[in-house]
Design an enzyme around this catalytic site. Structure first.
Site, PDB file in Angstrom:
ATOM      1  N   ASP A 261       0.706  -1.354   0.021  1.00 51.62           N
ATOM      2  CA  ASP A 261      -0.020   0.053   0.094  1.00 51.62           C
ATOM      3  C   ASP A 261       0.877   1.264  -0.039  1.00 51.62           C
ATOM      4  O   ASP A 261       2.083   1.116   0.619  1.00 51.62           O
ATOM      5  CB  ASP A 261      -0.881   0.123   1.203  1.00 51.62           C
ATOM      6  CG  ASP A 261      -1.948   0.852   1.211  1.00 51.62           C
ATOM      7  OD1 ASP A 261      -2.139   1.555   0.072  1.00 51.62           O
ATOM      8  OD2 ASP A 261      -2.693   1.329   2.217  1.00 51.62           O
TER       9      ASP A 261
ATOM     10  N   ASN B 291     -10.771  -2.775  -6.232  1.00 51.25           N
ATOM     11  CA  ASN B 291     -10.252  -2.026  -6.902  1.00 51.25           C
ATOM     12  C   ASN B 291     -10.724  -1.550  -8.294  1.00 51.25           C
ATOM     13  O   ASN B 291     -10.309  -0.504  -8.967  1.00 51.25           O
ATOM     14  CB  ASN B 291      -8.619  -2.381  -7.213  1.00 51.25           C
ATOM     15  CG  ASN B 291      -7.740  -2.235  -6.048  1.00 51.25           C
ATOM     16  OD1 ASN B 291      -6.858  -3.005  -5.850  1.00 51.25           O
ATOM     17  ND2 ASN B 291      -7.954  -1.338  -5.262  1.00 51.25           N
TER      18      ASN B 291
HETATM   19  C1  FPP Z   1      -2.275   0.365  -3.161  1.00 54.67           C
HETATM   20  O1  FPP Z   1      -1.639   1.571  -3.164  1.00 54.67           O
HETATM   21  C2  FPP Z   1      -1.678  -0.570  -4.099  1.00 54.67           C
HETATM   22  C3  FPP Z   1      -2.376  -0.899  -5.227  1.00 54.67           C
HETATM   23  C4  FPP Z   1      -3.920  -0.903  -5.282  1.00 54.67           C
HETATM   24  C5  FPP Z   1      -1.617  -1.887  -6.337  1.00 54.67           C
HETATM   25  C6  FPP Z   1      -0.508  -2.468  -5.837  1.00 54.67           C
HETATM   26  C7  FPP Z   1       0.177  -2.751  -7.185  1.00 54.67           C
HETATM   27  C8  FPP Z   1       1.512  -2.676  -7.198  1.00 54.67           C
HETATM   28  C9  FPP Z   1       2.426  -2.617  -6.098  1.00 54.67           C
HETATM   29  C10 FPP Z   1       2.149  -2.635  -8.683  1.00 54.67           C
HETATM   30  C11 FPP Z   1       1.492  -3.492  -9.521  1.00 54.67           C
HETATM   31  C12 FPP Z   1       2.250  -5.040  -9.506  1.00 54.67           C
HETATM   32  C13 FPP Z   1       1.521  -6.162 -10.193  1.00 54.67           C
HETATM   33  C14 FPP Z   1       2.232  -7.290 -10.110  1.00 54.67           C
HETATM   34  C15 FPP Z   1       0.469  -5.815 -10.986  1.00 54.67           C
HETATM   35  P1  FPP Z   1      -2.618   2.706  -3.214  1.00 54.67           P
HETATM   36  O2  FPP Z   1      -2.541   3.137  -4.805  1.00 54.67           O
HETATM   37  O3  FPP Z   1      -3.888   2.431  -2.757  1.00 54.67           O
HETATM   38  O4  FPP Z   1      -1.873   4.000  -2.661  1.00 54.67           O
HETATM   39  P2  FPP Z   1      -2.513   5.065  -1.741  1.00 54.67           P
HETATM   40  O5  FPP Z   1      -3.261   4.488  -0.582  1.00 54.67           O
HETATM   41  O6  FPP Z   1      -1.320   5.852  -1.273  1.00 54.67           O
HETATM   42  O7  FPP Z   1      -3.563   5.800  -2.810  1.00 54.67           O
END
Ligand code: FPP
Length: 254
Positions: free
Chosen positions: A29, A77
């Protein structure tokens, strides 16, 4: 940097009751906040998130971990803007395409956890190819939860078992915890010993609801794109400092 002897160094490795974890699960995250803090679009945070994933897989292999599960796209998501959803799909494709040969040659078995429903055809083909290509590997299990929701997984498992009963393959009374576990996407993978969530949030967000029943929760104040080996080792140190009782008594309490 915190120093943790590797499983290969200690001859330990989790299932034998040692305090080296057998399976670590990570809620990656903080990509969005990482990007925002730098004035980049959110997609850049996810791109850096893939780099952190690569580093973490390498670090996990390096220290002798056998099972790593990462949460990369949840069933919730889909509520994000289409462009961000597409960016995450593109990153999964790019990751698998770029790393599959290397991971396969290193003995990594790739498994994609989650429902296939709603995923585009090209992703499905790639996912099937990655799983089939690495199916016989056993040095390291890399489970990527993609289009995954813990409750949805439990419902699918219940449906499988219900049709086994309906078709006369098993009796309802034969549905045990072990049989239920085997009906989940993680069949054959031990339950996680450690569940890490980065970015300072304190939730499990529908991740491995069944499997994480006894996981030690480690919440780390680092945004996922900055995560690396030192954080993985720190989480293991925290885990080793805890006493796991699995519902029993503290040692020396009896
Ligand atoms: C949460 O951070 C992360 C995700 C929803 C996606 C995680 C994805 C990756 C680490 C990269 C993709 C990897 C693959 C293999 C597809 P957020 O976007 O919710 O962060 P925030 O809470 O700061 O907005």
């Amino acid at each position: 940097m915190t120093s943790v002897p590797t499983a290969s160094q200690t001859g330990e490795g989790g299932p034998d009751g040692s305090d080296f974890p057998d399976h670590i699960a990570i809620i990656m995250d903080g990509n969005g906040r990482w990007a925002k803090a730098r004035g980049f679009p959110r997609a850049v945070g996810h791109e850096r998130g893939v780099e952190a994933l690569r580093r973490t897989v390498e670090a996990a292999q390096d220290i002798g971990l056998r099972n790593l599960t990462v949460y990369s796209f949840s069933t919730e998501n889909w509520r994000r803007p289409v462009a961000e959803v597409n960016a995450l799909f593109g990153l999964l494709k790019a990751y698998v395409k770029r790393d599959l040969n290397r991971l396969a040659s290193e003995g990594v078995r790739i498994r994609i956890l989650g429902t296939r429903e709603g995923l585009p055809e090209d992703i499905l083909e790639l996912v099937d190819r990655a799983e089939a290509r690495t199916a016989k590997n056993s040095a390291f299990n890399l489970c990527i939860a993609f289009n995954y929701g813990g409750r949805e997984e439990i419902v699918r498992a219940a449906q499988k078992l219900a049709s086994d009963v309906a078709d006369g393959r098993i009796e309802a009374s034969e549905i045990t915890e072990d049989r239920f576990t085997a009906a989940l996407d993680t069949d054959g993978i031990p339950d996680p010993d450690i569940m890490i969530r980065t970015s300072g949030e304190f939730r499990l967000s529908n991740f491995l609801n069944w499997q994480a029943a006894y996981a030690e929760l480690v919440f780390m104040d680092v945004l996922w794109p900055d995560f690396g080996k030192s954080h993985l080792l720190e989480a293991i140190e925290i885990y080793r400092s805890r006493e796991r009782r699995f519902g029993g008594l503290a040692s020396g309490a009896a």
